[in-house]
Motif scaffolding. Structure first.
Motif, PDB file in Angstrom:
ATOM      1  N   GLU A   4       0.838  -1.209   0.000  1.00 56.94           N
ATOM      2  CA  GLU A   4       0.000   0.000   0.000  1.00 56.94           C
ATOM      3  C   GLU A   4       0.870   1.255   0.000  1.00 56.94           C
ATOM      4  OE1 GLU A   4      -2.690   2.962   2.464  1.00 56.94           O
ATOM      5  OE2 GLU A   4      -1.268   1.615   3.420  1.00 56.94           O
ATOM      6  N   ILE A   5       1.974   1.208   0.722  1.00 55.97           N
ATOM      7  CA  ILE A   5       2.894   2.348   0.739  1.00 55.97           C
ATOM      8  C   ILE A   5       3.431   2.619  -0.662  1.00 55.97           C
ATOM      9  CG2 ILE A   5       5.202   3.062   1.498  1.00 55.97           C
ATOM     10  CD1 ILE A   5       4.551   1.709   4.205  1.00 55.97           C
ATOM     11  N   MET A   6       3.848   1.574  -1.353  1.00 55.62           N
ATOM     12  CA  MET A   6       4.399   1.752  -2.692  1.00 55.62           C
ATOM     13  C   MET A   6       3.328   2.223  -3.677  1.00 55.62           C
ATOM     14  SD  MET A   6       7.402   1.238  -1.866  1.00 55.62           S
ATOM     15  CE  MET A   6       8.072   1.644  -3.470  1.00 55.62           C
ATOM     16  N   GLU A   7       2.095   1.774  -3.471  1.00 58.07           N
ATOM     17  CA  GLU A   7       1.002   2.237  -4.332  1.00 58.07           C
ATOM     18  C   GLU A   7       0.777   3.732  -4.170  1.00 58.07           C
ATOM     19  OE1 GLU A   7      -2.243  -0.221  -3.187  1.00 58.07           O
ATOM     20  OE2 GLU A   7      -1.412  -2.029  -4.143  1.00 58.07           O
ATOM     21  N   ILE A  66      -2.755  14.357   3.856  1.00 60.93           N
ATOM     22  CA  ILE A  66      -3.493  14.444   2.594  1.00 60.93           C
ATOM     23  C   ILE A  66      -2.625  14.106   1.389  1.00 60.93           C
ATOM     24  CG2 ILE A  66      -3.029  16.900   2.223  1.00 60.93           C
ATOM     25  CD1 ILE A  66      -5.931  17.166   1.236  1.00 60.93           C
ATOM     26  N   ASN A  67      -1.298  14.300   1.490  1.00 61.35           N
ATOM     27  CA  ASN A  67      -0.408  14.050   0.357  1.00 61.35           C
ATOM     28  C   ASN A  67       0.032  12.586   0.360  1.00 61.35           C
ATOM     29  OD1 ASN A  67       2.586  13.826  -0.654  1.00 61.35           O
ATOM     30  ND2 ASN A  67       1.709  15.592  -1.699  1.00 61.35           N
ATOM     31  N   PRO A  68      -0.272  11.838  -0.710  1.00 65.73           N
ATOM     32  CA  PRO A  68       0.032  10.399  -0.722  1.00 65.73           C
ATOM     33  C   PRO A  68       1.510  10.084  -0.522  1.00 65.73           C
ATOM     34  CG  PRO A  68      -1.471  10.941  -2.511  1.00 65.73           C
ATOM     35  CD  PRO A  68      -0.998  12.239  -1.939  1.00 65.73           C
ATOM     36  N   ALA A  89       3.036   8.051   2.571  1.00 62.26           N
ATOM     37  CA  ALA A  89       3.777   6.807   2.375  1.00 62.26           C
ATOM     38  C   ALA A  89       5.073   6.808   3.175  1.00 62.26           C
ATOM     39  CB  ALA A  89       4.066   6.604   0.888  1.00 62.26           C
ATOM     40  N   ILE A  90       5.781   7.935   3.192  1.00 59.63           N
ATOM     41  CA  ILE A  90       7.035   8.021   3.950  1.00 59.63           C
ATOM     42  C   ILE A  90       6.757   7.937   5.445  1.00 59.63           C
ATOM     43  CG2 ILE A  90       8.950   9.540   4.543  1.00 59.63           C
ATOM     44  CD1 ILE A  90       8.913  10.529   1.671  1.00 59.63           C
ATOM     45  N   CYS A  91       5.715   8.645   5.905  1.00 54.88           N
ATOM     46  CA  CYS A  91       5.369   8.614   7.327  1.00 54.88           C
ATOM     47  C   CYS A  91       5.032   7.191   7.764  1.00 54.88           C
ATOM     48  CB  CYS A  91       4.181   9.546   7.597  1.00 54.88           C
ATOM     49  SG  CYS A  91       3.653   9.575   9.326  1.00 54.88           S
ATOM     50  N   LYS A  92       4.227   6.511   6.957  1.00 59.62           N
ATOM     51  CA  LYS A  92       3.822   5.148   7.308  1.00 59.62           C
ATOM     52  C   LYS A  92       5.034   4.212   7.303  1.00 59.62           C
ATOM     53  CE  LYS A  92      -0.108   2.126   6.729  1.00 59.62           C
ATOM     54  NZ  LYS A  92      -1.472   2.032   6.183  1.00 59.62           N
TER      55      LYS A  92
END
Length: 702
Positions: free
Chosen positions: A107-110, A234-236, A240-243
């Motif tokens: 999901e992160i990479m998506e 809000i920014n994907p 992704a980096i935060c997750k």
């Protein structure tokens, strides 16, 4: 590579490979997800073989995660090293490698939308080169701990986003540290309790820097503390980096959600002990205004925006209300810190959305303090910024520390900075560790000095009172005043010359509609009526001056009566023939003096002047308040404008925080005699220099 700077420069140099197929502002679309992948690759390297062996026997992520020691694993046969063994199929093998991760990583990479970049890199023969270069850097936790990895991510993001809009701010690390220090000052006893579980929320979390710093600080105080972090972004890409960062640290990555905090609260019903946020400055929420205003109207204080909504050009105070809605309503309560520009301090007049939000926060004793930061701290803007600290559990027990109940502290830390050796965008200043400690101490001591001021919360409230003055006009029918009638909108709208000429040209065309013909007829009627009015007036010009409006209206009816003018048009005519005259009679309406809107003024009565009868609910206009306004008016206004009066029906409550006013130091100007002496000295020097130039010219024969 042994230090942070070398690692950053190495990764940054990989971006140079992208030059050509990629514009500079899009380098991050490749480098950031590749850095994340490489980090995961290094994290799983030690257990790769064991996971592959076990994966052949059982396909249960929990068991495999137990082997990796993380909340993720990868069952693909590939890693960065093996990807390089098959250059011809590297794109498909990389996709296989990514598919081998657990769903949370996929999901992160998506959200990086990385599959599109794989295709583009492969088409431009860059994919192999990029993977080869990343394989040279060891991002294993033994070499790069979680904190340093967080710094690497944030520095890369900063470099890739130097051209971002002014409202989008990567928060400098020293600002985060200061915010965390201020937020947790005085909390040490609670945080060091054995078995302490602390919840922290950031609902504009970006890449998670604030959540990381809060976790680190709490863990430094109490290594056994359990810290649960919650975030929304809000920014994907930032999400992704935060997750990724949360996953790597072993925290619950499901607590980080993607979405718009205003329209889709990803943590509905959540309450946290500490909140921290740096929302974008001055960003419009117009696109989401329908949803926000509906929540405000339908839910009120049962929702997030009960205190009101600010103007749609700046959503800062919406973020603040959202953060306040996450505060725990128990004995311990919550504390929150948020960074703003100067606008939320004072934007909005009494009764406006911004003022009403400030009023609700201050009257409910939520605002604990505000710290003014130095300018030029942020990378994309040099504007002044402020840290707001709020609490719903202000201390009222002297044994527990300074009593902050019903008080607000302002700290001026604008001079606490050092110049950077090299500017980074707009960032030319930085706050040192020693200065962070000093600002924290000043705030924590809660004492007044040159940097710290302490006020009763009523200091920032005021009443805005409308002062009216009587309308006094004289009237005369002269050629000059007749021309003034055209400035009256009702009269002027009777006939539009430009529109008339336009329609007249089209009138003979076959397709000229009945609707347009009706409009043309109306314009002609208007022109005719204008001419009749002006003709009658010109036939009755006179030097007679009327100082009573009713008397003049009767005289005007004698002149225009048979034209049967509408009331609004008749009013426009006599207004055009009027002039203000202090010696004229009052213009009356309904038996009362009519006010003159052009002479209307407003007075501000600060609550610090001890307004009597001050009604906290403002549900009714209390008599004590009215008496106080009257006393103020009699004392401060009436001596200067004897005919003025107060329009009590208008009175508004306002709140603002004029921060700089409290720390302004008046510098007395030098006496004019000294300034004159300095000018004469300069003139004398100039004359001496001119004389030397002339002498030099003579001696050279010029």
């Amino acid at each position: 590579m042994t230090n942070f700077g070398e690692k950053i420069n190495f990764i940054w140099n990989i971006a140079n490979l992208l030059r050509g197929p990629y514009k500079k502002e899009y380098y991050g679309d490749v480098i950031l997800p590749m850095a994340v992948l490489r980090r995961f690759d290094c994290l799983l390297a030690d257990t790769k073989e064991e996971v592959l062996e076990k994966a052949e026997e059982v396909d249960i992520d929990k068991i495999l995660n137990r082997i990796t020691g993380h909340k993720f694993n990868n069952t693909s046969i590939y890693d960065f090293e093996k990807l390089l063994d098959d250059p011809d199929n590297i794109a498909e093998n990389l996709r296989d490698y990514i598919r081998g991760f657990t769903p949370n990583i996929r999901e992160i990479m998506e959200n990086f939308n990385f599959d599109k970049e794989i295709t583009k890199l492969a088409d431009n023969n860059l994919l192999y080169l990029v993977i080869k270069e990343f394989n040279k850097i060891d991002l294993h936790p033994d070499k790069v701990d979680n904190q340093e990895m967080g710094y690497i991510f944030e520095e890369l993001i900063r470099r890739f986003s130097e051209n971002a809009e002014a409202g989008d701010h990567y928060t400098p690390r020293e600002v985060i540290r200061l915010m965390v220090n201020l937020l947790l000052t005085g909390e040490e006893d609670e945080l060091t309790d054995p078995g302490n579980i602390t919840t922290v929320g950031d609902f504009a979390c970006g890449t998670g820097g604030m959540l990381s710093e809060m976790t680190k600080h709490i863990k430094d105080l109490n290594p056994d503390a359990q810290v649960e972090v919650f975030g929304q972004e809000i920014n994907p890409q930032s999400y992704a980096i935060c997750k990724s960062d949360i996953l790597i640290k072993g925290q619950n990555a499901d607590n980080i959600v993607l979405g718009n905090s205003f329209t889709d609260d990803g943590h509905r019903g959540l309450e946290v002990r500490y909140g921290i946020m740096n929302p974008p400055f001055g960003v419009s929420w117009r696109k989401y205004s329908k949803e926000v205003k509906e929540e405000h109207k339908e839910l009120g204080f049962n929702g997030r925006f009960g205190a009101g909504t600010p103007r749609t050009s700046d959503g800062s105070l919406l973020f603040l209300q959202h953060l306040i809605s996450k505060m725990k309503d128990d004995e311990q309560g919550s504390r929150i810190a948020i960074v703003f520009n100067g606008s939320p301090l004072f934007t909005g007049d009494a009764g406006s959305g911004e003022s009403e939000i400030r009023r609700w926060i201050i009257e409910n004793d939520l605002l604990e303090g505000i710290v003014a930061l130095p300018e030029n701290l942020f990378y994309n803007t040099g504007i002044a910024t402020y840290i707001w600290i709020l609490s719903n559990r202000k201390n009222d027990d002297l044994e527990r520390g300074p009593i902050r109940k019903d008080k607000i502290q302002l700290v001026d830390a604008t001079d606490f900075y050092e110049d950077m050796r090299k500017s980074l965008g707009e960032k030319r200043h930085e706050i040192t560790e020693e200065q962070i400690d000093e600002i924290t101490r000043i705030y924590g001591d809660f004492k007044e000095n040159e940097y710290s001021k302490i006020f009763d919360k009523e200091e920032f409230g005021y009443l805005k009172v409308r002062i009216e003055r009587p309308l006094k006009l004289n009237f005369k029918i002269t050629e000059e005043r007749i021309e003034n009638i055209y400035s009256e909108n009702t009269f002027n709208k009777l006939f539009d010359e430009e529109e008339y000429q336009k329609l007249s040209k089209l009138a003979e065309a076959p397709e000229f509609s009945a609707k347009k013909q009706k409009k043309l007829d109306k314009l002609e009627e208007g022109k005719e009526l204008q001419e009749k009015i002006l003709t009658r007036l010109r036939e009755n010009t006179s030097d007679k001056l009327y100082k009573n409006r009713e008397e003049f209206k009767e005289a005007l009816k004698e002149i225009l009566g048979d034209l049967d003018l509408k009331r609004s048009l008749f009013k426009a005519v006599y207004n055009g023939l009027s002039e203000r005259d202090e010696t004229a009679d009052y213009c009356m309406k309904g038996g009362k003096k009519q006010h003159d809107t052009d002479l209307r003024d407003y007075e501000r009565i600060d609550f610090s002047q001890k307004v009597e009868g001050y009604n906290q609910d403002y549900s009714d206009f209390v008599e004590g308040e009215k008496e106080n306004i009257t006393a103020y008016f009699e004392r401060e206004v009436k001596p200067h404008v004897p005919e003025a009066w107060v329009d009590y029906s208008y009175t508004r409550v306002g709140y603002e925080i004029p921060f700089t006013r409290y720390f302004y130091e008046f510098e007395e100007l030098e006496p004019s005699s000294k300034i004159k002496e300095e000018i004469e000295e300069i003139e004398s020097e100039i004359q001496g220099l001119m004389k030397q130039v002339l002498e030099l010219g003579d001696s050279s024969g010029v």
